[in-house]
Design an enzyme around this catalytic site. Sequence first.
Site, mmCIF file in Angstrom:
data_model
loop_
_atom_site.group_PDB
_atom_site.id
_atom_site.type_symbol
_atom_site.label_atom_id
_atom_site.label_comp_id
_atom_site.label_asym_id
_atom_site.label_seq_id
_atom_site.Cartn_x
_atom_site.Cartn_y
_atom_site.Cartn_z
ATOM 1 N N GLU A 1 0.864 -1.179 0.000
ATOM 2 C CA GLU A 1 0.000 0.000 0.000
ATOM 3 C C GLU A 1 0.902 1.230 0.000
ATOM 4 O OE1 GLU A 1 -3.825 1.010 2.606
ATOM 5 O OE2 GLU A 1 -1.967 1.732 3.519
ATOM 6 N N ASP A 2 1.145 1.760 -1.175
ATOM 7 C CA ASP A 2 2.076 2.885 -1.324
ATOM 8 C C ASP A 2 1.421 3.954 -2.180
ATOM 9 O OD1 ASP A 2 4.212 4.596 -1.529
ATOM 10 O OD2 ASP A 2 5.213 3.429 -3.088
#
Length: 907
Positions: free
Chosen positions: A626-627
């Site tokens: 999750e970036d």
Amino acid sequence: MASCPLFLLVPHPPPPLVAIPRRHSPLPHILTSCRSPLLSRQQSFRCRCSSSSSSSSSSGPRERSPRPQQQQGCTQQRPGRGSAVDPVGFLAKIGVSDRAFAQFLRDRHKAFKDRKWEMHSRFIDLKEASSGFDLLGLHRHRQHRVDFMDWAPGARYCSLVGDFNQWSATENCAREGHLGHDDFGYWFVILEDKLREGQEADEYFFQEYNYVDDYDKGDNGVNAEDLIRRMNEEYWEPGEVKSRRSRLETVAKLYEQMFGPNGPQTEEELGEIPDAETRYKNWKATQKDDLSSSSPSYDIIDTGQDFDIFNVVTDRASFEKFQAKATPLAYWVEMRKGRKAWIEKYVPAISHKDKYRVYFNTPDGALERVPAWATYVLPDAEGMQSYAVHWEPPPEEIYKWRFQRPKIKGSLRIYECHVGISGSEQKISSFQEFMSSVLPHIKEAGYNAIQLIGVPEHKDYSSVGYKVTNYFAVSSRFGTPDDFKKLVDEAHGLGLLVLLDIVHSYASADELVGLSLYDGSNDCYFHSGKRGHHKYWGTRMFKYDDVDVLHFLLSNLNWWVTEYQIDGFQFHSLSSMLYTHNGFSTFTGAIEEYCNQYVDKDALIYLILANEMLHELHPDIITIAEDATYYPGLCEPTTQGGLGFDYWTNLSIPDMWLWHLENVPEREWSMSKIMKVLISSNHNMLSYVENHNQSISGRKSFAEIVLNTGMSSSGSVDDDLIFRASSLLKIIKLITFTTSGGAYLNFMGNEFAHPKRVEFPMSSNDYSFHLAYRQWELLDKGVHKNVFNFDKDIMTLDENERIISRGSLNIHHCDDTNMVISFTRGPFLFVFNFNPDVPYQLYRIGVDEAGEYQLILNTDETKYGGCGELNSSQYMKRTNDKRVDGCRNSLELTLASRSAQVKEKLD
């Protein structure tokens, strides 16, 4: 993040996980007759090579294939060597030729090799580096005692206090010197079981007891003399073990031979002493006829090459004989006594459910802390100070796993949920309630995985579980460790994978329960100074360049998989750890922003190590990144310069939908801009319409936004608004799902258009649970029932046809004026009419393949709350040869406003 909406940035999503050709490197020829475990285990501490796989553009269903690193066995070579590693290998695939970024990747790879060698000097391999939970914390030893180990380099004294010793800081402390404290800052405390009154101490100091394995067996009455005699008779071969009456026996014989009455008396009689090789050959010649000797040969074959410890060639026959020999531990196991004998003789030093803390004496004074490796913690016990709970249930009460991990083929359909708000009552729900009420619903809804948030222990419930205080403990608000095991087991029994939202990007700043100032120093687990604090969230930032911190984090990942059978992780908020500005900076997505002075190279190295460890020890594990900055190479193999994740989360999609719903009139929506965000790169992409972020922290759920747009002053919503809201939610769900790259996520309740947002109890709402629960009773009512039926049918369609695990999209039609989108994916045709007012009759859509197309899903059906404008005669359509949209064939379709259709080409 930036001042503009995330989806308006130019995203640089990670490139597709493309298979790379298998490369072979010559293996060093290692044959040793007495190879140590150290040497043999070193060779598993390697990067793995990759192998070929089928192209992702195939029209057939795409299986979730093994990672390239896993498809070939571990290359037995020195870490860092081998032609299979290319630190910039993935740049050519995505067409990036930036020299600065390429040099950054090379420098990062060099630092990565140095970090692995640094860890290699402390731990044999990644397995040992990630198995700290086997030693640290409280563990029962077989020799009637409990061992406690912890890391606190800033402390000067360590002891364990709790119910078992009336919280005395001196009764159970670490010994002086290296027996209690080593140079790396690890403390070791032994809690000896106490003899019961009238019992005598064990005859042998090494007497062991069975506490778990065959705990009702033992007490065979075998003593040490009997075992040694039996081993000499049964295990050792004649001449293999030579008994000596004294340790100096061999030295005495050599002395007598050299200087005894029959030895040389003068230097002339001594003569010239041959060199060592000649003496050895002469001795060997005298031994060749001694058939009774079965001692292994230690001859080293001289190949004329320079000596290399990684390339030693020795006698093959002795090596094979040594490898075939089993260890004689089975004999010593017979000396163990049973659990009943232990209970009869000893009082446990610390009992099941006893409370305890660790006591440190530091330069700034005495501290009591909840141990960092505690597995069960009560962080806020009715106003009292927090404490850990020793979790050691009797063997007959230990949870027994019933189901194997399910094997999921094709796509991931993830149901994101929070246990605490999963109930229908305004309270904190438990693992038991979630298991009995929510798990069956998830299975019925057609999902094949759940993603749990807020499971690791956290003191602040309003943080949704993201301010973790105790990384190895499940949240005691929801139940015990065994309750969580039962939840995971039941999910596996239903065919559901269990993913965990893991927070290794920051930690709680709590000093009494968490890791902050754990040993009194400011730089134990975290950076000191400003870098050790998140700029906006008040959390602490891990020190990823410290070997012991890496040991802690890697062990934490392995712990959840080993102890609780977790199937994968979503790594939360990577942008907080990848950049020293914690992701709160103007970010354009330019390539130089991924390699400038604000990038934390040590955090990148940790993520590579984490993925290598997880996929090496657990080949079927799933990791999701999750970036918000879409760091290049998220899903590329680590051997090609990537970070090694399986999927990356496209955070632009929910932000894009939220922006349109709140700020853009529906008639002005741009189809081309929507598709640009949806398919910027859908390889290994996890898509979702909204997750918990879209309905928490003051935001509203999409259903709440759409339904409240036309709400009257009395608070009622007319039927027309409900119909329009339902139609819009359905086509948003369908287009987001069908454009994803093999994975889709839905937050709990959104599958039936939950009308309320989530708000956890906090001071701003008077600690109310008014919005901290789910209204499951709506599942059978009106629009919520219709939306749920539609969501369920989408999941069923993918289960049967594996739509989102097929190849790439082929967009045929994207008309901003008419607000119509059409694309194909394999044999399926998807058509969307976003126009809120205008239906179309005989709307022409181009297709490549001629033939008959059967309608298999229609958002306008009455069972989904639609008008049902299509009759059964319009379900089947045959192409004509009129060229449209650059295609050789076309279809004429009837499209209701705000509707979508899925058609399948018949063979």
